[in-house]
Design an enzyme around this catalytic site. Structure first.
Site, PDB file in Angstrom:
ATOM      1  N   ALA A   1      65.127 -15.456  49.377  1.00 38.96           N
ATOM      2  CA  ALA A   1      63.844 -15.168  50.035  1.00 38.96           C
ATOM      3  C   ALA A   1      62.973 -16.419  50.088  1.00 38.96           C
ATOM      4  O   ALA A   1      62.302 -16.683  51.096  1.00 38.96           O
ATOM      5  CB  ALA A   1      63.124 -14.047  49.292  1.00 38.96           C
TER       6      ALA A   1
ATOM      7  N   TYR B   1      65.739 -16.408  45.266  1.00 38.13           N
ATOM      8  CA  TYR B   1      66.061 -17.738  45.792  1.00 38.13           C
ATOM      9  C   TYR B   1      66.255 -17.674  47.313  1.00 38.13           C
ATOM     10  O   TYR B   1      65.704 -18.486  48.061  1.00 38.13           O
ATOM     11  CB  TYR B   1      67.314 -18.253  45.093  1.00 38.13           C
TER      12      TYR B   1
ATOM     13  N   THR C   1      66.056 -26.429  61.442  1.00 34.68           N
ATOM     14  CA  THR C   1      66.716 -26.504  60.132  1.00 34.68           C
ATOM     15  C   THR C   1      68.207 -26.654  60.394  1.00 34.68           C
ATOM     16  O   THR C   1      68.840 -25.781  60.992  1.00 34.68           O
ATOM     17  CB  THR C   1      66.421 -25.262  59.273  1.00 34.68           C
TER      18      THR C   1
ATOM     19  N   SER D   1      68.322 -23.756  52.282  1.00 35.50           N
ATOM     20  CA  SER D   1      69.661 -23.403  51.784  1.00 35.50           C
ATOM     21  C   SER D   1      70.309 -22.433  52.755  1.00 35.50           C
ATOM     22  O   SER D   1      69.619 -21.615  53.386  1.00 35.50           O
ATOM     23  CB  SER D   1      69.556 -22.722  50.415  1.00 35.50           C
TER      24      SER D   1
ATOM     25  N   GLY E   1      61.803 -33.253  43.224  1.00 33.42           N
ATOM     26  CA  GLY E   1      63.146 -32.986  42.697  1.00 33.42           C
ATOM     27  C   GLY E   1      63.999 -34.234  42.756  1.00 33.42           C
ATOM     28  O   GLY E   1      65.187 -34.193  43.084  1.00 33.42           O
TER      29      GLY E   1
ATOM     30  N   SER F   1      64.897 -36.286  40.344  1.00 35.45           N
ATOM     31  CA  SER F   1      65.514 -36.749  39.099  1.00 35.45           C
ATOM     32  C   SER F   1      67.039 -36.616  39.069  1.00 35.45           C
ATOM     33  O   SER F   1      67.677 -37.103  38.142  1.00 35.45           O
ATOM     34  CB  SER F   1      64.917 -35.987  37.912  1.00 35.45           C
ATOM     35  N   ARG F   2      67.616 -35.959  40.057  1.00 33.23           N
ATOM     36  CA  ARG F   2      69.080 -35.819  40.081  1.00 33.23           C
ATOM     37  C   ARG F   2      69.498 -35.242  41.435  1.00 33.23           C
ATOM     38  O   ARG F   2      68.651 -34.902  42.270  1.00 33.23           O
ATOM     39  CB  ARG F   2      69.568 -34.923  38.951  1.00 33.23           C
TER      40      ARG F   2
HETATM   41  P1  NAP Z   1      69.393 -29.771  40.991  1.00 31.62           P
HETATM   42  O1  NAP Z   1      70.462 -30.745  40.641  1.00 31.62           O
HETATM   43  O2  NAP Z   1      69.230 -28.553  40.164  1.00 31.62           O
HETATM   44  O3  NAP Z   1      68.010 -30.544  41.092  1.00 31.62           O
HETATM   45  C1  NAP Z   1      66.803 -29.833  41.219  1.00 31.62           C
HETATM   46  C2  NAP Z   1      65.662 -30.811  41.204  1.00 31.62           C
HETATM   47  O4  NAP Z   1      64.436 -30.063  41.259  1.00 31.62           O
HETATM   48  C3  NAP Z   1      65.645 -31.649  39.940  1.00 31.62           C
HETATM   49  O5  NAP Z   1      65.274 -32.968  40.238  1.00 31.62           O
HETATM   50  C4  NAP Z   1      64.561 -30.977  39.107  1.00 31.62           C
HETATM   51  O6  NAP Z   1      63.934 -31.950  38.284  1.00 31.62           O
HETATM   52  C5  NAP Z   1      63.591 -30.499  40.185  1.00 31.62           C
HETATM   53  N1  NAP Z   1      62.752 -29.407  39.723  1.00 31.62           N
HETATM   54  C6  NAP Z   1      63.131 -28.152  39.380  1.00 31.62           C
HETATM   55  N2  NAP Z   1      62.074 -27.461  38.911  1.00 31.62           N
HETATM   56  C7  NAP Z   1      61.012 -28.297  38.987  1.00 31.62           C
HETATM   57  C8  NAP Z   1      59.643 -28.164  38.633  1.00 31.62           C
HETATM   58  N3  NAP Z   1      59.147 -27.040  38.090  1.00 31.62           N
HETATM   59  N4  NAP Z   1      58.815 -29.217  38.823  1.00 31.62           N
HETATM   60  C9  NAP Z   1      59.299 -30.375  39.329  1.00 31.62           C
HETATM   61  N5  NAP Z   1      60.585 -30.554  39.692  1.00 31.62           N
HETATM   62  C10 NAP Z   1      61.432 -29.531  39.505  1.00 31.62           C
HETATM   63  O7  NAP Z   1      69.594 -29.220  42.472  1.00 31.62           O
HETATM   64  P2  NAP Z   1      70.227 -29.863  43.803  1.00 31.62           P
HETATM   65  O8  NAP Z   1      71.549 -29.252  43.981  1.00 31.62           O
HETATM   66  O9  NAP Z   1      70.075 -31.323  43.846  1.00 31.62           O
HETATM   67  O10 NAP Z   1      69.271 -29.152  44.863  1.00 31.62           O
HETATM   68  C11 NAP Z   1      68.288 -29.850  45.604  1.00 31.62           C
HETATM   69  C12 NAP Z   1      67.819 -28.946  46.719  1.00 31.62           C
HETATM   70  O11 NAP Z   1      68.933 -28.525  47.513  1.00 31.62           O
HETATM   71  C13 NAP Z   1      67.138 -27.668  46.222  1.00 31.62           C
HETATM   72  O12 NAP Z   1      66.080 -27.345  47.092  1.00 31.62           O
HETATM   73  C14 NAP Z   1      68.243 -26.630  46.347  1.00 31.62           C
HETATM   74  O13 NAP Z   1      67.729 -25.325  46.518  1.00 31.62           O
HETATM   75  C15 NAP Z   1      68.942 -27.119  47.603  1.00 31.62           C
HETATM   76  N6  NAP Z   1      70.315 -26.623  47.729  1.00 31.62           N
HETATM   77  C16 NAP Z   1      71.301 -27.069  46.890  1.00 31.62           C
HETATM   78  C17 NAP Z   1      72.594 -26.558  47.063  1.00 31.62           C
HETATM   79  C18 NAP Z   1      73.746 -26.990  46.199  1.00 31.62           C
HETATM   80  O14 NAP Z   1      74.865 -26.465  46.388  1.00 31.62           O
HETATM   81  N7  NAP Z   1      73.566 -27.927  45.269  1.00 31.62           N
HETATM   82  C19 NAP Z   1      72.853 -25.617  48.067  1.00 31.62           C
HETATM   83  C20 NAP Z   1      71.825 -25.195  48.873  1.00 31.62           C
HETATM   84  C21 NAP Z   1      70.550 -25.717  48.708  1.00 31.62           C
HETATM   85  P3  NAP Z   1      63.488 -31.756  36.765  1.00 31.62           P
HETATM   86  O15 NAP Z   1      64.403 -30.763  36.117  1.00 31.62           O
HETATM   87  O16 NAP Z   1      63.583 -33.147  36.224  1.00 31.62           O
HETATM   88  O17 NAP Z   1      62.078 -31.280  36.865  1.00 31.62           O
END
Ligand code: NAP
Length: 250
Positions: A154, A152, A240, A139, A14, A16-17
């Site tokens: 779960a 999600y 965690t 999360s 993950g 890419s962003r």
């Molecule tokens: P995000 O901006 O949606 O980024 C998700 C990343 O996962 C992207 O790089 C995406 O890359 C990759 N991804 C998704 N499906 C994929 C697949 N099938 N194969 C390969 N890569 C995949 O999310 P984020 O906010 O940075 O979240 C990162 C982590 O933090 C996640 O585990 C999320 O559950 C956790 N989290 C985030 C928050 C929040 O508030 N943002 C809160 C709690 C937990 P591509 O689309 O390029 O494949």
């Protein structure tokens, strides 16, 4: 405290962003050679172009079975070993439980939980050899309190449990396994929610749950993930850490 990952090799899924990108940039800045994994080739390449330690881009779709072999083969051929695995990739498909589809449940559990476990397994031997470290990004949704996030929540609850289990199973291999549970973090993951409910309304109403009264940044999550991955956390395993501005303090 300065973290030093000189000579270390890391995989971040993950990448890419958002939070994954922030973790990649911090690991690279601290000296690690990092493999960036996600589906968006252009984004991965443009992040990699700004890194300093000869990064590896692995374009892979974790919703496929074959991605595990693809990632582990590419990484081990290029790096010859591994010190740090960060399981960060996730999908979040917000659906009321009365309308949830089996396809959404399957994809969420597969990408967020099964594939994280499979990557731990695929990299087990190199991590044993390096006395390496795993960080799973879970999360605060794992508490189950978020609503309309059953699959999600779960998947993240499962990842928390997996983190503890692997920490115990692999402690005698010298491998530490920890997690970071973000709360509200300003990333693109929120865009579907903003589109559905209105960005201003979501930003203002959700932040009322946060004692620190603001959204977190991707770097604030990366700070803790990189600490847990580092030698500075050498006596920490099976934990965690919630990084949520106090949102889940009870
Ligand atoms: P995000 O901006 O949606 O980024 C998700 C990343 O996962 C992207 O790089 C995406 O890359 C990759 N991804 C998704 N499906 C994929 C697949 N099938 N194969 C390969 N890569 C995949 O999310 P984020 O906010 O940075 O979240 C990162 C982590 O933090 C996640 O585990 C999320 O559950 C956790 N989290 C985030 C928050 C929040 O508030 N943002 C809160 C709690 C937990 P591509 O689309 O390029 O494949």
């Amino acid at each position: 405290m300065t973290l030093d990952f000189s000579g270390k090799h890391a995989v971040v899924t993950g990448a890419s962003r958002g939070i994954g990108e922030a973790i990649v940039r911090q690991l690279d800045a601290a000296g690690a050679r990092v493999a960036l994994v996600a589906r968006s080739a252009d984004r991965l390449e443009s992040i990699a172009a700004e890194l300093t330690n000869d990064p590896l881009v692995v374009v892979a779709d974790l919703s496929t079975h074959e991605s595990i072999d693809q990632i582990s083969t590419a990484v081990l051929e290029a790096f010859g070993g591994l010190d740090v695995l960060v399981n960060n990739a996730a999908v979040e498909r917000n659906q009321p439980a009365s309308k949830v589809t089996g396809e959404a449940i399957d994809e969420t559990l597969f990408v967020n939980l099964r594939q994280a476990f499979m990557l731990c397994s695929a990299f087990a031997k190199p991590l044993f050899s390096s006395n390496g470290s795993i960080v799973n990004i879970t999360s605060t949704a794992a508490t189950g309190a978020g609503g309309t996030q059953g699959a999600y929540a779960a998947s993240k609850g499962g990842l928390n449990t997996l983190t503890k289990n692997l920490a115990n199973e692999w402690a005698n291999k010298g491998v530490r396994v920890n997690g970071v549970a973000p709360g509200l973090v300003d990333t693109e993951m929120w865009e579907p929610t903003f589109d559905a409910l209105g960005e201003d309304a979501v930003r203002t109403s959700f932040v009322k749950r946060v004692p620190l009264a603001r959204w977190g940044t991707a770097d604030e999550i990366a700070n803790v993930a990189c600490f847990l991955a580092s030698e500075q956390a050498s006596y920490v395993t099976g934990q965690t850490i919630r990084v949520d501005g106090g949102m889940t303090n009870i």
